[in-house]
Design an enzyme around this catalytic site. Structure first.
Site, PDB file in Angstrom:
ATOM      1  N   GLY A  13     -25.788   0.248  30.083  1.00 13.21           N
ATOM      2  CA  GLY A  13     -25.728   1.538  31.040  1.00 13.21           C
ATOM      3  C   GLY A  13     -26.312   2.603  30.801  1.00 13.21           C
ATOM      4  N   ALA A  14     -27.732   2.225  30.222  1.00 14.39           N
ATOM      5  CA  ALA A  14     -28.754   3.350  29.713  1.00 14.39           C
ATOM      6  C   ALA A  14     -29.470   3.701  30.842  1.00 14.39           C
ATOM      7  CB  ALA A  14     -29.545   2.806  28.701  1.00 14.39           C
ATOM      8  N   SER A  15     -29.481   3.394  31.977  1.00 16.94           N
ATOM      9  CA  SER A  15     -30.496   3.868  33.074  1.00 16.94           C
ATOM     10  C   SER A  15     -30.340   5.171  33.563  1.00 16.94           C
ATOM     11  CB  SER A  15     -30.687   2.704  34.198  1.00 16.94           C
ATOM     12  OG  SER A  15     -29.267   2.720  34.834  1.00 16.94           O
ATOM     13  N   ASN A  86     -21.924   1.301  26.839  1.00 19.41           N
ATOM     14  CA  ASN A  86     -21.472   2.504  27.798  1.00 19.41           C
ATOM     15  C   ASN A  86     -21.372   2.003  29.163  1.00 19.41           C
ATOM     16  OD1 ASN A  86     -21.968   5.419  28.799  1.00 19.41           O
ATOM     17  ND2 ASN A  86     -23.525   4.129  29.515  1.00 19.41           N
ATOM     18  N   SER A 138     -12.593   6.779  28.098  1.00 18.66           N
ATOM     19  CA  SER A 138     -12.357   7.679  29.248  1.00 18.66           C
ATOM     20  C   SER A 138     -11.041   8.388  28.818  1.00 18.66           C
ATOM     21  CB  SER A 138     -12.580   7.290  30.586  1.00 18.66           C
ATOM     22  OG  SER A 138     -12.104   8.253  31.507  1.00 18.66           O
ATOM     23  N   TYR A 151      -9.309   1.445  36.640  1.00 18.16           N
ATOM     24  CA  TYR A 151     -10.202   2.058  35.581  1.00 18.16           C
ATOM     25  C   TYR A 151      -9.358   2.132  34.379  1.00 18.16           C
ATOM     26  CZ  TYR A 151     -13.720   5.460  34.087  1.00 18.16           C
ATOM     27  OH  TYR A 151     -14.571   6.243  33.385  1.00 18.16           O
ATOM     28  N   ALA A 153      -6.600   1.154  32.862  1.00 12.17           N
ATOM     29  CA  ALA A 153      -6.256  -0.224  32.496  1.00 12.17           C
ATOM     30  C   ALA A 153      -7.583  -0.702  31.456  1.00 12.17           C
ATOM     31  CB  ALA A 153      -5.850  -1.347  33.181  1.00 12.17           C
ATOM     32  N   LYS A 155     -10.056   1.128  30.601  1.00 13.41           N
ATOM     33  CA  LYS A 155     -10.396   2.012  29.320  1.00 13.41           C
ATOM     34  C   LYS A 155      -9.530   2.007  28.406  1.00 13.41           C
ATOM     35  CE  LYS A 155     -14.600   3.546  31.122  1.00 13.41           C
ATOM     36  NZ  LYS A 155     -15.755   3.049  30.490  1.00 13.41           N
TER      37      LYS A 155
END
Ligand SMILES: NC(=O)c1ccc[n+]([C@@H]2O[C@H](COP(=O)([O-])OP(=O)(O)OC[C@H]3O[C@@H](n4cnc5c(N)ncnc54)[C@H](O)[C@@H]3O)[C@@H](O)[C@H]2O)c1
Length: 243
Positions: A13-15, A86, A138, A151, A153, A155
């Site tokens: 997820g580095a973009s 990430n 998160s 979300y 659940a 995380k």
């Protein structure tokens, strides 16, 4: 001063957003960073800004794509020292309105993916008897949030996964930790309704939203030798929104 010279770090997820800030932070500490995300064009842009870092486009929720992509990374770089999981998405709705596909997709991208990526770095990390896996959860995984049951659940699941894997691989000198950001200014949070944003801001002890760099600093610490005796831990970066 933290020096990661000679270490290979893969960031998913580095973009953009937090992932990009993490990649830039590790790069500026001397690491050889590999950028993973879905969007090749955005990845290229990030790579160029970092002086041409290797990019590896893939959907992290696909076991096959992850295996192929990570094999290529290991072939090219010879090893992976640091993995930062990430990549993440939201598909918010109240449970009564939540469609099965939105439950599935969020669990697949946020949670299932880290089984795949972690599995693919364990062998090289075990071989060199050193490794760092850092999973971005998160504060919502700890507190819950109305409209984000899928979300939250995913995380919360990341935390259970992290503690289990930390026990599995600790004897090989591989640490596995979580960073749990609070309200960070990114595209993801910009999508939240203004009322939700205001409510959240009011509950932050430091009285401000976090920056992507605040999260990247925590990741840098956990990736470094300074955190050699820290594993299975959840580091909250929430400005005191949760304690
Ligand atoms: N923004 C916040 O306030 C906040 C707070 C707590 C946790 N987080 C977590 O931090 C992480 C990054 O959040 P962000 O705000 O920077 O998000 P973002 O939407 O700006 O970026 C998400 C990144 O993940 C990538 N991605 C999404 N699905 C993917 C897939 N299937 N395969 C590969 N890559 C994929 C995207 O390409 C993008 O690079 C997420 O895991 C998010 O849950 C964010």
């Amino acid at each position: 001063m933290i020096d990661l010279t000679g270490q290979v770090a893969v960031v998913t997820g580095a973009s953009r957003g937090i992932g990009r800030a993490i990649a830039e932070k590790l790069h500026s500490a001397g690491a050889d960073v590999v950028l993973v995300a879905r969007n090749q064009a955005l990845l290229k842009e990030t790579s160029n800004a970092m002086g041409g870092a290797m990019v590896m486009p893939m959907d992290v929720s696909s076991a096959d794509e992850v295996q192929v992509g990570f094999r290529k990374i290991i072939q090219e770089k010879g090893k992976i020292d640091i993995l930062v999981n990430n990549a993440g998405i939201t598909r918010d709705n109240l449970l009564l309105r939540l469609k099965e596909e939105d439950i599935q997709r969020v669990l697949d991208v946020n949670l299932k993916s880290i089984f795949f990526t972690s599995k693919n770095v364990l062998r090289p990390m075990m071989k060199q008897r050193k490794g760092r896996i850092i999973n971005i959860s998160s504060v919502i995984g700890l507190m819950g949030n109305s409209g984000q049951s899928n979300y939250a659940a995913s995380k919360a699941g990341i935390i259970g996964f992290t503690k289990s894997l930390a026990r599995e691989v600790g004897s090989r000198n591989i640490t596995v930790n979580v960073v749990a950001p609070g309200f960070i200014e990114t595209d993801m949070t910009a999508e939240l309704p203004e009322t939700v944003q205001k409510e959240m801001a009011a509950s932050i002890a430091l009285g401000r939203f976090g920056s992507t760099e605040d999260v990247a600093n925590a990741v840098l610490f956990l990736a470094s030798d300074l955190a050699a005796y820290v594993t299975g831990e959840v580091m909250n970066v929430t400005g005191g929104m949760y304690m």
